[in-house]
Motif scaffolding. Structure first.
Motif, PDB file in Angstrom:
ATOM      1  N   UNK A  42     -38.138 -25.770  -9.307  1.00 11.82           N
ATOM      2  CA  UNK A  42     -39.218 -25.139 -10.054  1.00 11.82           C
ATOM      3  C   UNK A  42     -39.350 -23.702  -9.548  1.00 11.82           C
ATOM      4  N   UNK A  43     -40.230 -22.944 -10.166  1.00 12.26           N
ATOM      5  CA  UNK A  43     -40.482 -21.580  -9.677  1.00 12.26           C
ATOM      6  C   UNK A  43     -40.956 -21.639  -8.225  1.00 12.26           C
ATOM      7  N   UNK A  44     -41.806 -22.629  -7.910  1.00 13.42           N
ATOM      8  CA  UNK A  44     -42.280 -22.796  -6.538  1.00 13.42           C
ATOM      9  C   UNK A  44     -41.136 -23.190  -5.604  1.00 13.42           C
ATOM     10  N   UNK A  45     -40.200 -23.979  -6.110  1.00 15.14           N
ATOM     11  CA  UNK A  45     -39.034 -24.378  -5.320  1.00 15.14           C
ATOM     12  C   UNK A  45     -38.150 -23.188  -4.991  1.00 15.14           C
ATOM     13  N   UNK A  46     -37.947 -22.313  -5.979  1.00 13.98           N
ATOM     14  CA  UNK A  46     -37.155 -21.099  -5.721  1.00 13.98           C
ATOM     15  C   UNK A  46     -37.841 -20.230  -4.671  1.00 13.98           C
ATOM     16  N   UNK A  47     -39.161 -20.109  -4.783  1.00 17.99           N
ATOM     17  CA  UNK A  47     -39.918 -19.302  -3.815  1.00 17.99           C
ATOM     18  C   UNK A  47     -39.839 -19.912  -2.414  1.00 17.99           C
ATOM     19  N   UNK A  48     -39.984 -21.234  -2.322  1.00 19.17           N
ATOM     20  CA  UNK A  48     -39.897 -21.907  -1.017  1.00 19.17           C
ATOM     21  C   UNK A  48     -38.515 -21.724  -0.410  1.00 19.17           C
ATOM     22  N   UNK A  49     -37.477 -21.862  -1.224  1.00 19.61           N
ATOM     23  CA  UNK A  49     -36.106 -21.677  -0.737  1.00 19.61           C
ATOM     24  C   UNK A  49     -35.913 -20.258  -0.222  1.00 19.61           C
ATOM     25  N   UNK A  50     -36.397 -19.284  -0.948  1.00 17.88           N
ATOM     26  CA  UNK A  50     -36.254 -17.893  -0.513  1.00 17.88           C
ATOM     27  C   UNK A  50     -37.009 -17.645   0.792  1.00 17.88           C
ATOM     28  N   UNK A  51     -38.187 -18.208   0.927  1.00 16.58           N
ATOM     29  CA  UNK A  51     -38.957 -18.044   2.159  1.00 16.58           C
ATOM     30  C   UNK A  51     -38.248 -18.704   3.342  1.00 16.58           C
ATOM     31  N   UNK A  52     -37.678 -19.883   3.115  1.00 15.91           N
ATOM     32  CA  UNK A  52     -36.925 -20.551   4.188  1.00 15.91           C
ATOM     33  C   UNK A  52     -35.691 -19.752   4.570  1.00 15.91           C
ATOM     34  N   UNK A  53     -34.968 -19.220   3.581  1.00 16.92           N
ATOM     35  CA  UNK A  53     -33.788 -18.387   3.875  1.00 16.92           C
ATOM     36  C   UNK A  53     -34.173 -17.179   4.713  1.00 16.92           C
ATOM     37  N   UNK A  54     -35.246 -16.506   4.298  1.00 15.14           N
ATOM     38  CA  UNK A  54     -35.695 -15.325   5.049  1.00 15.14           C
ATOM     39  C   UNK A  54     -36.052 -15.704   6.476  1.00 15.14           C
ATOM     40  N   UNK A  55     -36.755 -16.811   6.659  1.00 14.78           N
ATOM     41  CA  UNK A  55     -37.153 -17.248   8.001  1.00 14.78           C
ATOM     42  C   UNK A  55     -35.921 -17.534   8.853  1.00 14.78           C
ATOM     43  N   UNK A  56     -34.936 -18.223   8.284  1.00 13.96           N
ATOM     44  CA  UNK A  56     -33.714 -18.528   9.024  1.00 13.96           C
ATOM     45  C   UNK A  56     -32.988 -17.245   9.412  1.00 13.96           C
ATOM     46  N   UNK A  57     -32.900 -16.310   8.480  1.00 14.06           N
ATOM     47  CA  UNK A  57     -32.198 -15.060   8.743  1.00 14.06           C
ATOM     48  C   UNK A  57     -32.941 -14.190   9.747  1.00 14.06           C
TER      49      UNK A  57
END
Length: 154
Positions: free
Chosen positions: A103-118
């Motif tokens: 979902x749009x929220x899922x895309x946002x959560x994935x992006x936030x997790x990627x940023x945190x990992x990076x």
């Protein structure tokens, strides 16, 4: 393994075990999700990432891609659906089946997790010279590609 430096292979194996254990451990996952401002199960990131990369994916294909049982993925997907991060859609190739999509929220959560990992990785290698970071990136990508190719030929 004729012609392969056993000491180097042993050191690589040890390092990979440490990296995987540290990166996938419960504490690391809790810290990453907190850093991303989320509260998700450990399994959320690999599921979100795999579904996001494919855009839509059947549950069985997610399970195969992650090398886990379909029942395990189904349980985890149910939780992501309840959290509004994943939605089921009719499979265009077989209307009796469904596919998963972020979902749009899922895309946002994935992006936030990627940023945190990076961000964490950037902190870990911040004191390294640029050449060392680039060399590691090149070598680890090569290792990942070769591992995938090796597994696919088996």
């Amino acid at each position: 393994m004729i012609g392969v430096d056993q000491d180097a292979v042993s050191r690589i194996d040890d390092a990979l075990n440490i990296l995987v254990r540290r990166a996938q451990g419960p504490r690391a996952q809790e810290q990453l999700t907190a850093r991303a401002g989320l509260s998700l199960e450990r399994a959320a990131y690999p599921l979100l990432r795999r579904i996001g990369e494919a855009e839509t994916m059947r549950t069985s294909n997610v399970a195969a891609a992650l090398s886990v049982d379909v029942s395990t993925v189904s349980r985890q997907v149910k939780q992501l659906e309840l959290e509004g991060l994943v939605a089921r859609q009719p499979d265009p190739s077989d209307r009796r089946a469904s596919v998963l999509a972020l979902t749009a929220e899922g895309h946002e959560a994935l992006e936030r997790l990627r940023r945190a990992r990076q961000e964490v990785l950037a902190q870990v290698v911040a004191s390294w010279p640029d050449e060392d970071r680039a060399a590691l990136a090149d070598l680890i990508c090569r290792l990942a590609d070769d591992m995938v190719a090796h597994q696919e030929t088996r």
